[in-house]
Write an enzyme that holds these catalytic residues in place. Sequence first.
Site, PDB file in Angstrom:
ATOM      1  N   GLU A 285       0.830  -1.210   0.000  1.00 37.05           N
ATOM      2  CA  GLU A 285       0.000   0.000   0.000  1.00 37.05           C
ATOM      3  C   GLU A 285       0.867   1.264   0.000  1.00 37.05           C
ATOM      4  OE1 GLU A 285      -3.176   0.015  -0.449  1.00 37.05           O
ATOM      5  OE2 GLU A 285      -3.272  -2.167  -0.434  1.00 37.05           O
ATOM      6  N   ASP A 366       3.578  -4.198  -5.899  1.00 41.64           N
ATOM      7  CA  ASP A 366       4.159  -5.476  -5.472  1.00 41.64           C
ATOM      8  C   ASP A 366       5.675  -5.448  -5.634  1.00 41.64           C
ATOM      9  OD1 ASP A 366       1.730  -6.572  -4.790  1.00 41.64           O
ATOM     10  OD2 ASP A 366       1.511  -7.773  -6.606  1.00 41.64           O
TER      11      ASP A 366
END
Length: 424
Positions: A285, A366
């Site tokens: 995040e 990611d």
Amino acid sequence: MAFPYMEAVVGFMILVYIFETYLDLRQHAALKLPTLPKPLVGVISQEKFEKSRAYSLEKSYFHFVHEFVTILMDSAILYFGILPWFWKRSGEVLVYSGFNAENEILHTLAFLAGVMFWSQITDLPFSLYSTFVIETRHGFNKQTLLLFFRDMAKGILLAIVIGPPIVAAIIIIVQKGGPYLAIYLWGFMLIVSLIMMTVYPVLIAPLFNKFTPLPEGELRTKIENLASSLKFPLKKLFVVDGSTRSSHSNAYMYGFLKNKRIVLYDTLIEQCKNEEEVVAVIAHELGHWKLNHTMYSFIAVQILTLLQFGGYTLVRNSKDLFLSFGFDTQPVLIGLIIFQHTVIPLQHIVGLLLNLVSRAFEFQADAFAKKLGYAVPLRAGLIKLQEENLSSMNTDPWYSAYHYSHPPLVERLAAIDEPDKKTD
């Protein structure tokens, strides 16, 4: 002869429904596959796969019914002139109640009150079935009927408090906007969205959930250290009692400039027993923040909003457009509703493009977490979230590309497992 706008809109709605049903059928066939995708064999347990398959299939069957009923109602409302009929009846109700139906703001609010009542009634059976049958059967629903209806009542009350001032302002802006109408509308909606982004988590969200500071401990220390290392201006770190309504898990962050907050669902902390997995999810995040994904998405939304308002200003005075939908007057709200229906083709194309961008952002976030050294716990965390949320294991590529803003687990794991490219 005037162009049959209404017939064209209804026809395209049906074509979109047919196309999306085709994609749904492709996805349904993928969900029925009795085996895991090869990359997930040995990664996802067979027990979780069977539960996920049963849950996904039941939701798929429900989706077919819901979408069929929805397209029938929406097409009938437009084709049989129910929209102008409802507008006239709302005016009559105003007169009967002693108000002036010529006041467009009052007329619009009366119309919206009827629409809200109708939508609550028609959607209620589906909401109840989804929550108290499907979600309960598969172990996700944690709320009672009392809590369900209490949340519904709060939502209605909030709409009654927040909605009228915004609607009134929009009508006044359209009536007095002149040649710069699109810019005025966009500016007003930008201010509203910024206010709501500020007010919602502080005043509105606590009406539905309890937010408590994450207790002192190793998990809090690790998240704070991670945020500090990235110069993320973390002001508060909360746990939300998502488990009072569902056992689904999530995490998110919000806030402007130097006042950022991170919220963890209590279910996420419970499901990810390894604290490193939770920290890895937060690292993902924070990757969105560090790579400016939130800013880019916000800018894209603002550009699209401005373009939409620009298009609306071009057609709002088209008498033929209103007549095609059964209106002999040109109310502001009705013009916005009709315009939204006429640009459905563009909306679907834009939605597809935004999904492609969002998926690229997910891969980048990611990769960011992986670069920080969280490849192993991120991989484990994604697998755990997939298992615990019983997310679909098998996905059709066409359906996924059209509907998913996040890449399927198989693709995300493959990207994480890909060796880093060495540079000279």
